[in-house]
Motif scaffolding. Structure first.
Motif, PDB file in Angstrom:
ATOM      1  N   ASP A   3       0.824  -1.207   0.000  1.00 38.51           N
ATOM      2  CA  ASP A   3       0.000   0.000   0.000  1.00 38.51           C
ATOM      3  C   ASP A   3       0.857   1.256   0.000  1.00 38.51           C
ATOM      4  N   THR A   4       2.057   1.146   0.546  1.00 34.19           N
ATOM      5  CA  THR A   4       3.010   2.255   0.521  1.00 34.19           C
ATOM      6  C   THR A   4       4.153   1.852  -0.400  1.00 34.19           C
ATOM      7  N   PRO A   5       4.129   2.330  -1.651  1.00 35.22           N
ATOM      8  CA  PRO A   5       5.221   1.968  -2.562  1.00 35.22           C
ATOM      9  C   PRO A   5       6.540   2.572  -2.096  1.00 35.22           C
ATOM     10  N   SER A   6       7.635   1.914  -2.446  1.00 35.66           N
ATOM     11  CA  SER A   6       8.954   2.433  -2.097  1.00 35.66           C
ATOM     12  C   SER A   6       9.728   2.746  -3.370  1.00 35.66           C
ATOM     13  N   VAL A   7      10.423   3.876  -3.336  1.00 34.63           N
ATOM     14  CA  VAL A   7      11.201   4.337  -4.479  1.00 34.63           C
ATOM     15  C   VAL A   7      12.640   4.550  -4.025  1.00 34.63           C
ATOM     16  N   LEU A   8      13.569   4.024  -4.809  1.00 38.11           N
ATOM     17  CA  LEU A   8      14.997   4.196  -4.546  1.00 38.11           C
ATOM     18  C   LEU A   8      15.609   4.992  -5.687  1.00 38.11           C
ATOM     19  N   PHE A   9      16.244   6.115  -5.354  1.00 39.36           N
ATOM     20  CA  PHE A   9      16.946   6.939  -6.334  1.00 39.36           C
ATOM     21  C   PHE A   9      18.436   6.624  -6.240  1.00 39.36           C
ATOM     22  N   VAL A  10      19.055   6.357  -7.390  1.00 39.25           N
ATOM     23  CA  VAL A  10      20.463   5.970  -7.400  1.00 39.25           C
ATOM     24  C   VAL A  10      21.240   6.830  -8.394  1.00 39.25           C
ATOM     25  N   CYS A  11      22.346   7.418  -7.927  1.00 37.67           N
ATOM     26  CA  CYS A  11      23.325   8.024  -8.820  1.00 37.67           C
ATOM     27  C   CYS A  11      24.703   7.656  -8.273  1.00 37.67           C
ATOM     28  N   VAL A  12      25.744   8.045  -8.933  1.00 36.36           N
ATOM     29  CA  VAL A  12      27.081   7.596  -8.533  1.00 36.36           C
ATOM     30  C   VAL A  12      27.429   8.072  -7.124  1.00 36.36           C
ATOM     31  N   HIS A  13      27.341   9.376  -6.891  1.00 38.30           N
ATOM     32  CA  HIS A  13      27.832   9.935  -5.632  1.00 38.30           C
ATOM     33  C   HIS A  13      26.765  10.119  -4.561  1.00 38.30           C
ATOM     34  N   ASN A  14      25.476   9.985  -4.924  1.00 37.23           N
ATOM     35  CA  ASN A  14      24.373  10.188  -3.973  1.00 37.23           C
ATOM     36  C   ASN A  14      24.540  11.532  -3.264  1.00 37.23           C
ATOM     37  N   ALA A  15      24.948  12.528  -4.055  1.00 36.66           N
ATOM     38  CA  ALA A  15      25.228  13.837  -3.477  1.00 36.66           C
ATOM     39  C   ALA A  15      24.427  14.957  -4.126  1.00 36.66           C
ATOM     40  N   GLY A  16      23.863  14.715  -5.320  1.00 37.94           N
ATOM     41  CA  GLY A  16      23.153  15.772  -6.037  1.00 37.94           C
ATOM     42  C   GLY A  16      21.798  15.321  -6.534  1.00 37.94           C
ATOM     43  N   ARG A  17      21.769  14.707  -7.729  1.00 42.34           N
ATOM     44  CA  ARG A  17      20.505  14.343  -8.369  1.00 42.34           C
ATOM     45  C   ARG A  17      19.627  13.460  -7.506  1.00 42.34           C
ATOM     46  N   SER A  18      20.184  12.383  -6.978  1.00 42.78           N
ATOM     47  CA  SER A  18      19.358  11.450  -6.196  1.00 42.78           C
ATOM     48  C   SER A  18      18.890  12.093  -4.888  1.00 42.78           C
ATOM     49  N   GLN A  19      19.709  12.953  -4.319  1.00 41.09           N
ATOM     50  CA  GLN A  19      19.300  13.635  -3.080  1.00 41.09           C
ATOM     51  C   GLN A  19      18.192  14.657  -3.360  1.00 41.09           C
ATOM     52  N   MET A  20      18.294  15.381  -4.488  1.00 42.50           N
ATOM     53  CA  MET A  20      17.234  16.329  -4.830  1.00 42.50           C
ATOM     54  C   MET A  20      15.930  15.581  -5.107  1.00 42.50           C
ATOM     55  N   ALA A  21      16.024  14.466  -5.838  1.00 40.47           N
ATOM     56  CA  ALA A  21      14.831  13.678  -6.151  1.00 40.47           C
ATOM     57  C   ALA A  21      14.181  13.150  -4.869  1.00 40.47           C
ATOM     58  N   ALA A  22      14.991  12.627  -3.962  1.00 37.89           N
ATOM     59  CA  ALA A  22      14.462  12.120  -2.692  1.00 37.89           C
ATOM     60  C   ALA A  22      13.832  13.253  -1.885  1.00 37.89           C
ATOM     61  N   PHE A  24      12.453  16.056  -3.059  1.00 45.94           N
ATOM     62  CA  PHE A  24      11.172  16.411  -3.676  1.00 45.94           C
ATOM     63  C   PHE A  24      10.106  15.376  -3.366  1.00 45.94           C
ATOM     64  N   LEU A  25      10.446  14.088  -3.505  1.00 45.01           N
ATOM     65  CA  LEU A  25       9.442  13.048  -3.294  1.00 45.01           C
ATOM     66  C   LEU A  25       8.964  13.046  -1.844  1.00 45.01           C
ATOM     67  N   SER A  26       9.866  13.180  -0.895  1.00 45.87           N
ATOM     68  CA  SER A  26       9.480  13.247   0.521  1.00 45.87           C
ATOM     69  C   SER A  26       8.598  14.454   0.785  1.00 45.87           C
ATOM     70  N   HIS A  27       8.980  15.595   0.220  1.00 48.94           N
ATOM     71  CA  HIS A  27       8.249  16.844   0.432  1.00 48.94           C
ATOM     72  C   HIS A  27       6.850  16.794  -0.195  1.00 48.94           C
ATOM     73  N   LEU A  28       6.753  16.283  -1.426  1.00 46.47           N
ATOM     74  CA  LEU A  28       5.490  16.329  -2.168  1.00 46.47           C
ATOM     75  C   LEU A  28       4.556  15.159  -1.872  1.00 46.47           C
ATOM     76  N   ALA A  29       5.111  13.998  -1.515  1.00 44.75           N
ATOM     77  CA  ALA A  29       4.268  12.818  -1.285  1.00 44.75           C
ATOM     78  C   ALA A  29       4.053  12.521   0.196  1.00 44.75           C
ATOM     79  N   GLY A  30       4.805  13.194   1.062  1.00 42.16           N
ATOM     80  CA  GLY A  30       4.660  12.930   2.490  1.00 42.16           C
ATOM     81  C   GLY A  30       4.977  11.486   2.803  1.00 42.16           C
ATOM     82  N   ASP A  31       4.135  10.854   3.626  1.00 36.93           N
ATOM     83  CA  ASP A  31       4.399   9.465   4.007  1.00 36.93           C
ATOM     84  C   ASP A  31       3.642   8.460   3.137  1.00 36.93           C
ATOM     85  N   THR A  32       3.141   8.914   1.975  1.00 35.84           N
ATOM     86  CA  THR A  32       2.413   7.996   1.096  1.00 35.84           C
ATOM     87  C   THR A  32       3.363   7.148   0.244  1.00 35.84           C
TER      88      THR A  32
END
Length: 138
Positions: A3-22, A24-32
């Motif tokens: 019921d609560t899907p999980s999303v994993l964002f992966v980039c090489v350094h986990n310092a820019g793109r994947s952190q921004m994506a995470a 945004f997703l946390s901010h916009l989707a809350g705990d859904t």
């Protein structure tokens, strides 16, 4: 998918793109939606231009730290979104994979990071709509 899907964002350094994506997703989707991020070769710290770009939109990712990508993180995620992690992303059956071709913000100033941030936000909004539909369709 639970019921609560999980999303994993992966980039090489986990310092820019994947952190921004995470962020945004946390901010916009809350705990859904359960949000994770990792890197195949994590940096020592988060990209300061990414932190600044996100802060401009009221999203604080400064407390995050780059994490190493593990097979368990991939295997236990419903959707894995890669952003240039090379051949280091393990593949498991039953996991949905997407590749978002986005420029690497490493070494760039906030002016160059803003368009990357804005593209990530658009893709996150689309992802939330898609995952919301798949959960309510069950």
């Amino acid at each position: 998918m639970s019921d609560t899907p999980s999303v994993l964002f992966v980039c090489v350094h986990n310092a820019g793109r994947s952190q921004m994506a995470a962020g945004f997703l946390s901010h916009l989707a809350g705990d859904t939606i359960e949000v994770r991020s990792a890197g195949s070769a994590p940096a020592d710290s988060i990209n300061s231009a990414a932190v600044e770009a996100m802060a401009e939109l009221g999203i604080d990712i400064s407390a995050q730290s780059p994490k190493i990508l593990t097979p368990v993180a991939v295997e236990t995620s419903d959707v894995v979104i890669t952003m240039g992690c090379g051949d280091a992303c393990p593949v498991f059956p039953g996991v949905s994979y997407r590749d978002w071709a986005l420029p690497d913000p490493a070494g760039k100033g906030v002016e160059a990071v803003r368009p990357i941030r804005d593209e990530i936000k658009t893709r996150i909004e689309d992802l939330i709509a898609e995952l919301s539909q798949s959960v309510t369709a069950r």
